[in-house]
Motif scaffolding. Sequence first.
Motif, mmCIF file in Angstrom:
data_model
loop_
_atom_site.group_PDB
_atom_site.id
_atom_site.type_symbol
_atom_site.label_atom_id
_atom_site.label_comp_id
_atom_site.label_asym_id
_atom_site.label_seq_id
_atom_site.Cartn_x
_atom_site.Cartn_y
_atom_site.Cartn_z
ATOM 1 N N ALA A 228 -11.119 77.371 46.488
ATOM 2 C CA ALA A 228 -12.295 77.575 45.641
ATOM 3 C C ALA A 228 -12.333 76.595 44.471
ATOM 4 O O ALA A 228 -13.401 76.125 44.087
ATOM 5 N N GLU A 229 -11.169 76.308 43.903
ATOM 6 C CA GLU A 229 -11.117 75.492 42.690
ATOM 7 C C GLU A 229 -11.009 73.999 42.966
ATOM 8 O O GLU A 229 -11.529 73.180 42.195
ATOM 9 N N GLN A 230 -10.303 73.623 44.053
ATOM 10 C CA GLN A 230 -10.068 72.207 44.327
ATOM 11 C C GLN A 230 -10.607 71.756 45.675
ATOM 12 O O GLN A 230 -10.431 70.594 46.058
ATOM 13 N N GLY A 231 -11.239 72.667 46.404
ATOM 14 C CA GLY A 231 -11.871 72.307 47.656
ATOM 15 C C GLY A 231 -10.875 72.015 48.762
ATOM 16 O O GLY A 231 -9.668 72.247 48.643
ATOM 17 N N ILE A 232 -11.391 71.499 49.856
ATOM 18 C CA ILE A 232 -10.552 71.225 51.021
ATOM 19 C C ILE A 232 -9.529 70.135 50.728
ATOM 20 O O ILE A 232 -8.423 70.133 51.279
ATOM 21 N N ILE A 233 -9.865 69.211 49.827
ATOM 22 C CA ILE A 233 -8.910 68.157 49.470
ATOM 23 C C ILE A 233 -7.691 68.761 48.775
ATOM 24 O O ILE A 233 -6.542 68.406 49.078
ATOM 25 N N GLY A 234 -7.915 69.676 47.848
ATOM 26 C CA GLY A 234 -6.802 70.319 47.150
ATOM 27 C C GLY A 234 -5.944 71.151 48.072
ATOM 28 O O GLY A 234 -4.708 71.136 47.978
ATOM 29 N N LEU A 235 -6.567 71.898 48.987
ATOM 30 C CA LEU A 235 -5.791 72.725 49.916
ATOM 31 C C LEU A 235 -4.968 71.864 50.859
ATOM 32 O O LEU A 235 -3.817 72.184 51.167
#
Length: 427
Positions: free
Chosen positions: A335-342
């Motif tokens: 939610a906070e960093q999007g697919i890139i963060g995950l």
Amino acid sequence: MFKRRTAMKWVHLGKPFLLHLYRTSAFGPIGVCAYIASFAVPLELGWDIPLTALALIGILATVTSFKKSPAAGSPFVLPALVFLGATGLSILVSEDFGRSLRLSAPLVPAALLFFLIAEHFDSIQDTRLLYLTFSLVGLGLACMLLWAAWKNGKVEPDVWVSNVRSPILLVKNDVTFLAVVAPLSLVLAYREPRSVVGILALLSVLLSVCVVGIFQSRIAMLTMVTSITFAAALVRPRLGLICGLTIPILILLIDASLGFPLVARFGRHWEGSGRIPLWLAAWAMFLHAPLLGHGAHTFVLFYGSYLQRLSLPPWFFTDPRVVPWAHNLYLEVLAEQGIIGLMALGFVLARGVSSARSIQRVASSETRIFGAGAVAGLVSFCLAGMFELTLLRQWVVIIMFTLLGVIAQLSSSSHVKHSIEPQTQNR
């Protein structure tokens, strides 16, 4: 003349030790262990003093290092940089830049700890010292928590935690920290069962189990059972079976002495104490900003509006209080960093688990034992992340990078030894 010769003799004998201390960059292990030890000290001044000391020691360790080989943690450099880069990007595009930047401060000591452990831990004795530090911290925190529970038995466990005034424990579910680091104490006790170090490590595990039972944290209980059982199974499968049966029984006995409040929590809050609505809100936030998210640590700012749009059925329990995190590390990052963060988070965790598996295959018996503690801690960390952990918590970020640093160091040393042994045998 005799005194002068004696003095010169001691100076001559002391030079190799001082040179060894200088060349092995002992500043790294000392700085890491001192910083971890501050977890058990109620610091009214916050984290500035330990962080400043850690940064200075990191500089000294770098300056005094005589290593000519690549960094021990080189396989982890790319995953760590990707994770830090993804977090930095989410801060830059955040819908609340100031909040994202301020609450991402724990990444600074976490990165320093990773660097010092991966590059400046030169032997298994450095890792042993770190495990002993975690054992003492766990023992100290467990004693303080049990004392707070004894003195304030009629109030909620959250009040017990606040009375301890630990810099890393804020709510009762933060005792999950004790469960994540318990495998480090377990393997230390297994390695040195009859020594003072082994006894202290075992006592740390037992008191941590008592804390988990008394503080009624379901997440901490599941994490404790998983971490101890997994570490014991890696060391010796039969021991894993014994621990897998003993730890739950011990927690249930403690719970029974209190009137089964922990068991009742499992029965009453089958829907996860309001976690499912938080997860759905986090997923809705992700769908609205799938690539980069809304910004690091911004879940609390937007989840309420997304909950209202979902129109959940009334039988879903929704916590009326403001909840700062999603109670799911992966959905929160999504939610906070999007697919890139995950993907960045998954990359660094997957590299840690895969490297830990290689330690179990090729390392010496001593390295495998210490590696079992680190990988069990990381696996239990990943499990707890499904139901509770958040990057808002300083200890979560720091423990993740610390465990990755240990695995990097052990993986490097085991790989070097494995590559040297065939050459020795051919000769």
